[in-house]
Write a protein that holds these residues in place. Sequence first.
Motif, short mmCIF file in Angstrom:
data_model
loop_
_atom_site.label_atom_id
_atom_site.label_comp_id
_atom_site.label_asym_id
_atom_site.label_seq_id
_atom_site.Cartn_x
_atom_site.Cartn_y
_atom_site.Cartn_z
N GLY A 1 6.61 2.05 7.67
CA GLY A 1 5.51 2.78 8.30
C GLY A 1 5.45 4.22 7.81
O GLY A 1 4.37 4.79 7.63
N GLU A 2 6.62 4.78 7.58
CA GLU A 2 6.70 6.18 7.15
C GLU A 2 6.00 6.36 5.79
O GLU A 2 5.22 7.28 5.60
CB GLU A 2 8.17 6.57 7.04
N LEU B 1 -3.32 -1.03 6.13
CA LEU B 1 -2.28 -0.71 5.17
C LEU B 1 -1.02 -1.49 5.47
O LEU B 1 -0.39 -1.30 6.51
CB LEU B 1 -1.98 0.79 5.23
N ASN B 2 -0.66 -2.38 4.54
CA ASN B 2 0.57 -3.15 4.71
C ASN B 2 1.65 -2.68 3.74
O ASN B 2 1.37 -2.38 2.57
CB ASN B 2 0.31 -4.65 4.50
N LEU C 1 3.82 4.28 4.44
CA LEU C 1 2.39 3.95 4.58
C LEU C 1 1.62 5.15 5.12
O LEU C 1 0.47 5.38 4.75
CB LEU C 1 2.19 2.74 5.49
N ASN C 2 2.28 5.93 6.00
CA ASN C 2 1.63 7.13 6.54
C ASN C 2 1.30 8.13 5.44
O ASN C 2 0.32 8.87 5.54
CB ASN C 2 2.51 7.77 7.62
N GLN C 3 2.15 8.15 4.40
CA GLN C 3 1.86 9.05 3.28
C GLN C 3 0.58 8.62 2.55
O GLN C 3 -0.23 9.45 2.15
CB GLN C 3 3.04 9.06 2.30
N THR C 4 0.41 7.30 2.38
CA THR C 4 -0.84 6.80 1.80
C THR C 4 -2.01 7.17 2.71
O THR C 4 -3.04 7.67 2.25
CB THR C 4 -0.78 5.26 1.61
N TYR C 5 -1.82 6.90 3.99
CA TYR C 5 -2.87 7.14 4.99
C TYR C 5 -3.35 8.59 4.94
O TYR C 5 -4.55 8.86 5.03
CB TYR C 5 -2.32 6.80 6.38
N ALA D 1 0.81 -1.23 0.00
CA ALA D 1 0.00 0.00 0.00
C ALA D 1 0.84 1.28 0.00
O ALA D 1 0.30 2.38 0.04
CB ALA D 1 -0.96 0.00 1.20
N SER D 2 2.17 1.14 -0.04
CA SER D 2 3.03 2.33 0.02
C SER D 2 3.04 3.11 -1.28
O SER D 2 3.29 4.31 -1.28
CB SER D 2 4.48 1.92 0.31
N SER D 3 2.84 2.41 -2.40
CA SER D 3 2.95 3.11 -3.68
C SER D 3 2.15 2.39 -4.76
O SER D 3 1.61 1.30 -4.53
CB SER D 3 4.42 3.20 -4.12
#
Lengths: 72, 258
Positions: free
Chosen positions: B45-46, B40-41, B48-52, B19-21
């Motif tokens: 974590g950093e 979100l996997n 993934l937070n952008q996706t979030y 889910a990062s990109s």
Amino acid sequence: MNIQEKLSLIEEALDTEENTLTPETVLEDVDSWDSIAALSLIAMMDDNFGKTLSGSEIKALVTVGDILAHME
Amino acid sequence: MMNENMLNLEGEKYLVTGASSGIGQATAILISKLGGKVILNGRSGERLNQTYSKMEGEGHHVMPFDLTNQEGIKTYIDSCLKIDDQRLDGVVFAAGIGGGSVLRAENLENLQHIIEANFLPYFSILKACSSRRVLNDGGSIVAISSRAAKNPDKAQLSYASSKAALDTASEVAALEFAKRRVRVNTVRPEMVDTPMGAAFFESVSPEQQKEFYPLDPLTAEDVANTIAFLLSDMSSKITGQHICLSAGNDGRPIDFLI
């Protein structure tokens, strides 16, 4: 292994909810008792008890108690 | 109810890997817009937070985990269930890597590396989903395959094989899970304008691009749209299938890069 632990293994192989099976449960009444559950049961018996259940042994199972009888 | 919006994913909970990109990110964002909750996997974590930060609604959780850690996947999925005490309604397997070379230059280590990243985690996820204690009955699983699974090009032995494996594994799972009305499908996009597809798009002229893809090249959002359809009740009778997103390509090879 106590009976609760054994029931838990059967529940996992049969993919039922936890704490839903008792020794008296009739397998035909369990919706998820099908060929996939039977294969999972055979694998579970092999992994945990080193026993290979035959096709006729599987067919002879009527209740959960019958499965427990093999788990020794 | 002809006018009912059946693409509503309200109240449903989905695990989205990768889910990062790219496609995974676009899918996570789209699910959130359709009312679904997303775990979100990804490894970071950093990121993934952008996706979030681009998602809508509530109930999403950033849960970083490296899926190449095979032994840890079951425990990881259990923690995804425990975080809100809810089972999953679907999984989108978008984690994956590219790479590879022609056979004369390819090596076993690279093949193993690609299979470990693109295919083996999918086995563990499908295995977990074989229990209704993990995935609710009626759930939907979608994996990102590739045009390469059907029309592999030169230098794609490792990548194409890993994607074909995803497709075949999905067909088996679709058969085994059908009784629970759990559906398993894959999407086979052409080249997608994402970080993974960047090398392709940088190497072709706009004219060549138009020849390859008369409908314009796929974006991550295009693929996410098809995934949302496969997650939703609009596709409730589709299982064990591989949906080609062709963008108008007639099957011509893209191996001119080599």
